[in-house]
Design an enzyme around this catalytic site. Structure first.
Site, short mmCIF file in Angstrom:
data_model
loop_
_atom_site.label_atom_id
_atom_site.label_comp_id
_atom_site.label_asym_id
_atom_site.label_seq_id
_atom_site.Cartn_x
_atom_site.Cartn_y
_atom_site.Cartn_z
N VAL A 1 23.35 9.28 -54.96
CA VAL A 1 23.55 10.35 -53.92
C VAL A 1 23.31 11.71 -54.54
CG1 VAL A 1 25.22 11.64 -52.13
CG2 VAL A 1 24.99 8.99 -52.70
N ARG B 1 31.83 25.05 -50.53
CA ARG B 1 30.55 24.80 -49.84
C ARG B 1 30.86 24.37 -48.63
NH1 ARG B 1 26.36 24.18 -52.93
NH2 ARG B 1 25.60 22.79 -51.35
N ASP C 1 32.03 9.46 -53.77
CA ASP C 1 33.20 9.97 -54.19
C ASP C 1 34.28 9.18 -54.97
OD1 ASP C 1 32.44 12.50 -52.86
OD2 ASP C 1 33.32 12.27 -51.00
N ASN D 1 37.91 15.58 -45.85
CA ASN D 1 36.39 15.88 -45.51
C ASN D 1 36.29 15.65 -43.85
OD1 ASN D 1 35.68 16.67 -47.87
ND2 ASN D 1 34.75 14.47 -48.38
N1 EPU Z 1 21.00 17.23 -49.17
C1 EPU Z 1 19.85 18.03 -49.22
N2 EPU Z 1 19.60 18.88 -48.08
C2 EPU Z 1 20.49 19.20 -47.17
C3 EPU Z 1 21.65 18.32 -47.39
C4 EPU Z 1 22.11 17.45 -48.45
O1 EPU Z 1 18.71 17.52 -49.92
O2 EPU Z 1 20.10 19.93 -46.17
C5 EPU Z 1 21.05 16.10 -50.18
C6 EPU Z 1 22.24 16.63 -51.16
O3 EPU Z 1 21.79 17.29 -52.40
C7 EPU Z 1 22.64 15.14 -51.82
C8 EPU Z 1 22.37 14.12 -50.42
O4 EPU Z 1 21.60 15.05 -49.53
O5 EPU Z 1 21.85 14.69 -52.73
C9 EPU Z 1 23.57 13.92 -49.71
O6 EPU Z 1 24.76 15.20 -49.41
P1 EPU Z 1 25.32 15.40 -48.10
O7 EPU Z 1 24.85 16.43 -47.49
O8 EPU Z 1 25.67 14.07 -47.63
O9 EPU Z 1 26.63 16.03 -49.17
P2 EPU Z 1 27.77 16.97 -48.45
O10 EPU Z 1 27.58 16.98 -46.84
O11 EPU Z 1 27.42 18.19 -48.84
C10 EPU Z 1 29.92 15.48 -48.21
C11 EPU Z 1 31.16 15.66 -48.88
C12 EPU Z 1 31.24 15.31 -50.35
C13 EPU Z 1 30.37 13.99 -50.46
C14 EPU Z 1 29.20 13.89 -49.91
C15 EPU Z 1 28.66 12.53 -49.63
C16 EPU Z 1 32.25 16.95 -47.34
C17 EPU Z 1 32.92 18.48 -47.27
N3 EPU Z 1 31.61 17.04 -48.35
O12 EPU Z 1 29.13 16.56 -49.16
O13 EPU Z 1 32.53 15.23 -50.91
O14 EPU Z 1 30.60 13.57 -51.83
O15 EPU Z 1 29.32 14.19 -48.52
O16 EPU Z 1 29.30 11.44 -49.19
O17 EPU Z 1 32.31 16.28 -46.52
C18 EPU Z 1 34.35 15.42 -52.39
O18 EPU Z 1 35.20 15.46 -51.49
O19 EPU Z 1 34.44 15.50 -53.49
C19 EPU Z 1 32.79 15.62 -51.95
C20 EPU Z 1 31.78 16.10 -53.12
#
Ligand code: EPU
Length: 421
Positions: free
Chosen positions: A330, A93, A308, A23
């Site tokens: 989360v 994603r 995670d 990540n």
């Molecule tokens: N959210 C919104 N709107 C947005 C963005 C996020 O409502 O525009 C919500 C999401 O639906 C969720 C929360 O905010 O409920 C947090 O999501 P976040 O955006 O932080 O997740 P992400 O950036 O899509 C990254 C990691 C994930 C990890 C999460 C939380 C990467 C590529 N992915 O995802 O990693 O679980 O942060 O720490 O960095 C994994 O590696 O298995 C994985 C899923």
């Protein structure tokens, strides 16, 4: 589709090396779009998601040369198109991470809108609202986000994130590096991967401060330059092997990692009865042959307990002594592994966003199916502590985020093998 066959009941003992952080690598690869100079990235993990991100850049015309020493050289001077196609976005994603850099450097970007996934709906509304506030025009057409700055530079802005979002913070941080003026991100994600990206951007000439806190300030610069940057170690891979060792009552040493970014996980492992010792880049865990104790926990953004690691800790709690609860704050649907573990004899009950558990003495082997990356890892851990043979199907999820998982577990003494389905 491959599957993993695990004969449970062996204690994990030995030493393994931790790979670079997935990540962290994904946004850092996307950040190379911000310069026409060559960037060399080191300590790259060997994972499907990394291949997908390099393929995505490749289809835009970016040249990538993968070296033999976990490194890749990326040259985006020859970029031809600004579109991230659905075929790649649907498999990963994190492709949304090209939006900020493309918009900032070229003034236009087209990225397929990522759909929901096995762990939640995962909208990208906060990424888009921030880009709009920085002056981008954004419309949705045929399932694509079409963003444009009408020939102007993005403008610095004051961005208050409603929810802490990791890739949202990263996207805005990258977009802001070449914007005109100052951008302040409030309620920014404090995850170590965000910090790693900030360090990489700084090495490319960006003016960033406050990374690792809830307020990040970026002063836009005219251009970024090339350089080289090593990816930090993967804290989730580290935690996964430590939990696997704890579940099997074993003793392991993980090397080439960073203990100081795993505090919440290490303290929960100590609560479960593990003796933990740390050095500058290593961690040892010793259960002294004892069954783990039940540990209640709640996931939340860094520095709290990471979502995670929730599934893996659920596997540990499933065979622990005692009872407790696990609350997921989360993602709204991150308990798919629970039903599979119950098929293996676990006593886990989902109530809203909480799992109420009562530890059982042992699990029984069963054919189970992986639904997402971390859930798959948790089923492997459940297999390692089951009394008979477990088959984990659909392990392409695991290959997205764990480098050579069966080889590393074999090194620790596990009886695990990969079979084609
Ligand atoms: N959210 C919104 N709107 C947005 C963005 C996020 O409502 O525009 C919500 C999401 O639906 C969720 C929360 O905010 O409920 C947090 O999501 P976040 O955006 O932080 O997740 P992400 O950036 O899509 C990254 C990691 C994930 C990890 C999460 C939380 C990467 C590529 N992915 O995802 O990693 O679980 O942060 O720490 O960095 C994994 O590696 O298995 C994985 C899923």
């Amino acid at each position: 589709m491959d599957k993993l066959v695990i004969q449970g009941g062996t204690q994990l003992n030995g030493e393994i090396r931790i790979a670079g952080a997935k990540n962290s690598a994904l946004p850092i690869i996307a950040s190379t779009l911000l310069t026409s100079d060559v960037i060399e990235i080191g300590n790259l993990p060997h994972l499907f998601d990394i291949t997908t991100m390099l393929e995505l850049l490749g289809c835009m015309g970016v040249e990538t040369v993968v070296g033999e020493k976990l490194n890749v050289q990326i040259n985006s001077s020859s970029i031809r198109n600004f579109s991230a196609p659905y075929e790649l976005v649907k498999t990963m994603r994190a492709s949304i991470l090209v939006l900020g850099p493309m918009l900032s450097r070229f003034g236009e970007a087209e990225v397929a809108l990522p759909g929901g996934c096995a762990i939640g709906s995962r909208p990208v509304n906060l990424h888009l609202a921030a880009m709009k506030k920085m002056g981008a025009q954004i419309k949705m057409e045929n399932g694509y986000i079409k963003a444009n700055t009408r020939g102007k530079r993005l403008k610095g802005a004051h961005i208050l994130m409603d929810i802490v979002t990791v890739t949202g913070t990263e996207n805005v941080m990258m977009a802001a590096t070449l914007a005109e003026g100052q951008t302040i991100i409030e309620n920014a994600a404090r995850e170590p991967e965000v910090v790693d990206l900030a360090h990489c951007l700084r090495a490319m000439g960006a003016d960033i401060s406050g990374e690792g806190t809830a307020t990040i300030t970026i002063n836009g610069v005219e251009r970024l330059h090339g350089g080289s940057y090593p990816i930090m170690p993967d804290r989730i891979e580290t935690g996964t092997y430590l939990i696997a060792a704890a579940a099997t009552r074993g003793r392991i040493k993980v090397k080439d990692t960073r203990p100081n970014i795993l505090e919440a996980v290490l303290s929960k492992l100590e609560e479960a009865g593990a003796q933990i010792e740390i050095g500058p880049n290593w961690i040892t865990l010793d259960m002294h042959g004892q069954r783990p104790k039940a540990v209640s926990l709640t996931t939340a953004p860094y520095p709290a307990f990471p979502t995670d690691m929730q599934a893996q800790f659920t596997a540990l709690n499933a065979i622990s002594e005692g009872s407790g609860s696990i609350t997921e704050t989360v993602f709204e649907n991150r308990f798919m592994h629970v039903h599979e573990m119950n098929r293996m004899g676990a006593d886990l009950r989902v109530e809203g966003n909480t799992v109420i558990f009562r530890g059982v003495a042992a699990l029984k082997g069963a054919p189970v199916m992986a639904t997402d990356l971390r859930a798959s890892a948790s089923l492997v851990i459940a297999g390692l502590v089951s009394e008979s043979e477990t088959t984990v199907d659909r392990i392409y999820h695991i290959d997205r985020g764990y480098e050579c998982i069966e080889e590393k577990l074999q090194l620790l003494g596990a009886k695990i093998r990969r079979l084609p389905s």
